[in-house]
Design an enzyme around this catalytic site. Structure first.
Site, mmCIF file in Angstrom:
data_model
loop_
_atom_site.group_PDB
_atom_site.id
_atom_site.type_symbol
_atom_site.label_atom_id
_atom_site.label_comp_id
_atom_site.label_asym_id
_atom_site.label_seq_id
_atom_site.Cartn_x
_atom_site.Cartn_y
_atom_site.Cartn_z
ATOM 1 N N CYS A 55 0.887 -1.135 0.252
ATOM 2 C CA CYS A 55 -0.081 -0.033 0.039
ATOM 3 C C CYS A 55 0.744 1.312 0.034
ATOM 4 O O CYS A 55 0.317 2.476 -0.269
ATOM 5 C CB CYS A 55 -0.911 0.035 1.147
ATOM 6 S SG CYS A 55 -1.736 -1.380 1.498
ATOM 7 N N ASP A 57 2.549 2.400 2.838
ATOM 8 C CA ASP A 57 2.485 2.887 4.128
ATOM 9 C C ASP A 57 2.512 1.583 4.959
ATOM 10 O O ASP A 57 1.678 0.759 4.754
ATOM 11 C CB ASP A 57 1.693 3.818 4.599
ATOM 12 C CG ASP A 57 1.743 4.809 3.581
ATOM 13 O OD1 ASP A 57 2.751 5.873 3.787
ATOM 14 O OD2 ASP A 57 0.889 5.201 2.962
ATOM 15 N N CYS A 129 -2.209 9.790 5.472
ATOM 16 C CA CYS A 129 -1.206 9.417 6.312
ATOM 17 C C CYS A 129 -1.605 9.507 7.904
ATOM 18 O O CYS A 129 -1.005 8.730 8.850
ATOM 19 C CB CYS A 129 0.006 10.197 6.060
ATOM 20 S SG CYS A 129 0.691 9.671 4.386
#
Lengths: 217, 412
Positions: A55, A57, A129
């Protein structure tokens, strides 16, 4: 080459790609890291892992919690990801441990928006994030509930199925919005949602508006 | 502190994104800002003089392409040239068929055009490359149907430097046309990345349309060329004063055209020597990377064969770290390059080129592209290698990912 600090790094859609000085500081000088390999000897009371390298992250959070006061004494982490993913986890670890640490209940109230605010904002493309940092923390807290036998306190993030045929949930739509989808066409490209179930479309559109407002409004 | 104080420098290794202007190009453009500014469509003497320069430029470009001057259409850049070629052919010949063949690794300026045409009722076949990015001529041939009016395949890929077998694809298309006794499909190639390094003789390439631009060959931005074979017609995108033989209206960007022409002459003149220099420099770079950093993987064709890969392109993945983070640290040292990581794209999808070549996402996210050019020397590579291994080590130290190692053993 000197770049004017006041430069407006907006793209054609009006989104900025510039990182705030706080983001840069946390990216270049991350706080509370558990260096790779140290986790083998670190005696954490709980840990949580989210994301995957596929992905783009992945984060792991380790917590030390005082069982009496339920205060978070230490919050260590490792992150594979971009600048804002690293900075988000770093700032999150600061928020939960400063002033002798937040209690579990206080920590559960942290929202992605709190992380973003503390970072001095994030470019729109990077909002997801801050959500990941928050998620990793929640998973670690749930791990602690599990380890201490407090199963009734485990927070299960509910998900509602929107598209019966493809089993797509509101969480999937939330993720898609965080990844940049802004309208039905974007969502359909990502998820194929509603293609087979046209009756779901009004609800999908409502969810897009809701999540866009929530994270970007 | 976690990271050392940065050292001031500027090392540009992103020539595939865009280049600076060659000093000689700038000089060639100079008279056209204030002195020779008149509109070449006007009839007085100064305008006729400018018209003369324009026609001179057209001849020079044509000569390098081994084409005729009236085959050359000046545009606003690579994107416009690609749009003009694809929409131009599609709209002109839609009654002959509504099928287009292209590849999955084209530039967005080709892919987005094709997607738009799909919305307008066309069918598009997106060919899969092999793991090094090559499009097989046989695959192209087998995708062609009597409905196919256009094949568009890039000359060289911008991310991994793969040089496509344009000559062979061209020959297959010619064979098909001959067998079926038809003029279709026409063959377009996007040569933006190739124009500085490869031969552009259109007859040898067997292409009917070819795109390139100024900003990748040390020429100005905002100017490009579409070569179009005589007899091939296109529906214009812009309507107006009828410039460029009615195919691209709008007052000619004369300084840009002069600059692009000069830039093309310069890069093509010095092509072989510069290719050799960049080839050696690039291979030295990769050697250093392999020696000093573990867990790296080359993306794209092998480096040894100069006919298969652009000499200035190096693309590799560094495992267990993410590309944007690498990029930001490199930027801190004044080093400019690109990544195929999703984190730098607005769509948050990793590079479509690397994915089409079958690279797993976790590899794409850690990919870096360095594209070398005129200004680079061995000292630049040594400068990068002074910091890159250290940056990788530091990011790996804060990363929970260790590909190839059992994950769950690491956190408890």
């Amino acid at each position: 080459m000197k770049i004017n600090k006041k430069i407006d790094g907006r793209d054609a859609q009006g989104n900025t790609w510039l990182y705030s000085d706080i983001v840069k500081d946390h990216f270049f000088n991350p706080r509370n890291i558990l260096f790779y390999g140290e986790e083998e000897i670190y005696e954490a009371d709980a840990s949580g892992r989210v994301g995957s390298p596929a992905c783009g992250d992945e984060m792991v959070v380790w917590l030390k919690i005082d069982p009496k006061t339920e205060k978070i004494k230490e919050c260590k982490w490792q992150t594979f990801g971009c600048g804002s993913a690293i900075a988000s986890t770093s700032v999150m670890s600061e928020i939960v441990t400063e002033n002798n640490g937040l209690t579990i209940d206080q920590a559960l109230k942290i929202k992605p928006q709190d992380i973003m605010e503390r970072l001095g904002g994030l470019p729109a493309q990077k909002v997801h994030c801050s959500v990941l940092g928050d998620k990793a923390l929640r998973m670690a807290i749930n791990d602690w509930f599990r380890k201490t036998g407090q199963h009734q306190r485990i927070v299960v993030e509910g998900a509602k199925i929107i598209d019966e045929k493809l089993r797509i949930t509101d969480r999937d739509i939330e993720e898609a919005v965080l990844e940049g989808a802004r309208n039905l066409e974007d969502i359909q490209k990502k998820l194929k949602v509603g293609v087979a179930s046209p009756e779901a479309i009004p609800e999908i559109e409502q969810l897009i508006r809701f999540y866009t407002e929530k994270y970007y409004g | 502190m976690f990271f050392n104080k940065k050292k001031k420098s500027f090392v540009y290794l992103d020539h595939a994104a865009t280049t600076y202007i060659d000093e000689r190009v700038k000089q060639a453009m100079e008279p056209f800002w204030i002195k020779e500014f008149t509109n070449p469509s006007s009839l007085y003497a100064p305008a006729l003089k400018v018209k003369g320069f324009l026609s001179e430029a057209r001849k020079k470009v044509a000569k390098i392409l081994q084409a005729l001057p009236d085959n050359i259409i000046f545009t606003s850049g690579g994107t416009e040239s690609n749009n003009l070629a694809i929409f131009g052919i599609a709209r002109k010949y839609q009654n002959q068929g509504k099928h287009i063949v292209t590849s999955k690794i084209e530039h967005q300026a080709v892919l987005r055009c094709c997607e738009q045409l799909e919305k307008e009722g066309f069918t598009v076949t997106y060919l899969e490359p092999d793991s090094e990015g090559f499009i097989s001529p046989k695959k192209v041939l087998s995708a062609i149907t009597p409905e196919t009016i256009l094949v568009t395949i890039m000359y060289a890929n911008n991310e991994i430097g793969t040089i496509e077998p344009i000559v062979e694809i061209g020959k297959e298309i010619l064979k098909w046309r001959k067998e079926k006794n038809t003029v279709f499909p026409y063959f377009h190639t996007d040569a933006c990345q190739a124009a500085g390094a490869l031969e552009l003789a259109v007859e040898k390439l067997h292409v009917d349309l070819l795109t390139f631009n100024g900003s990748k060959i040390y020429g100005p931005k905002g100017v490009g060329v579409l070569y179009k074979r005589r007899g091939v017609e296109i529906q214009p995108l812009f309507f107006g004063g009828g410039q460029e033989m009615g195919q691209r209206s709008g007052t000619e960007n004369i300084s840009g055209i002069i600059g692009l022409t000069k830039a093309l002459e310069l890069v093509q003149d010095n092509r072989l020597a510069e290719n050799k220099r960049l080839f050696n420099l690039r291979n030295y770079f990769w050697e250093q990377v392999q020696t000093k950093i573990n867990k790296v993987k080359l993306n794209g064709p092998k480096l040894e064969d100069e006919l298969l890969r652009l000499p200035n392109n190096l693309n590799f993945s560094i495992l267990d770290v993410e590309g944007e983070a690498l990029l930001l640290y490199l930027d801190n040292y004044g080093i400019c390059c690109s990544t195929g990581s999703a984190c730098t794209s607005a769509s948050l999808e990793p590079s479509h080129v690397l994915s089409a070549c079958g690279l797993p996402y976790e590899y794409s996210h850690g990919s870096l592209r360095f594209s070398l050019g005129h200004c680079n020397t061995k000292a630049d590579i040594d400068y990068v290698m002074e910091y890159l291994p250290e940056i990788v080590e530091k990011l790996r130290k804060i990363s929970p990912v260790n590909l190839g190692v059992v994950q769950h053993a690491k956190y408890k």
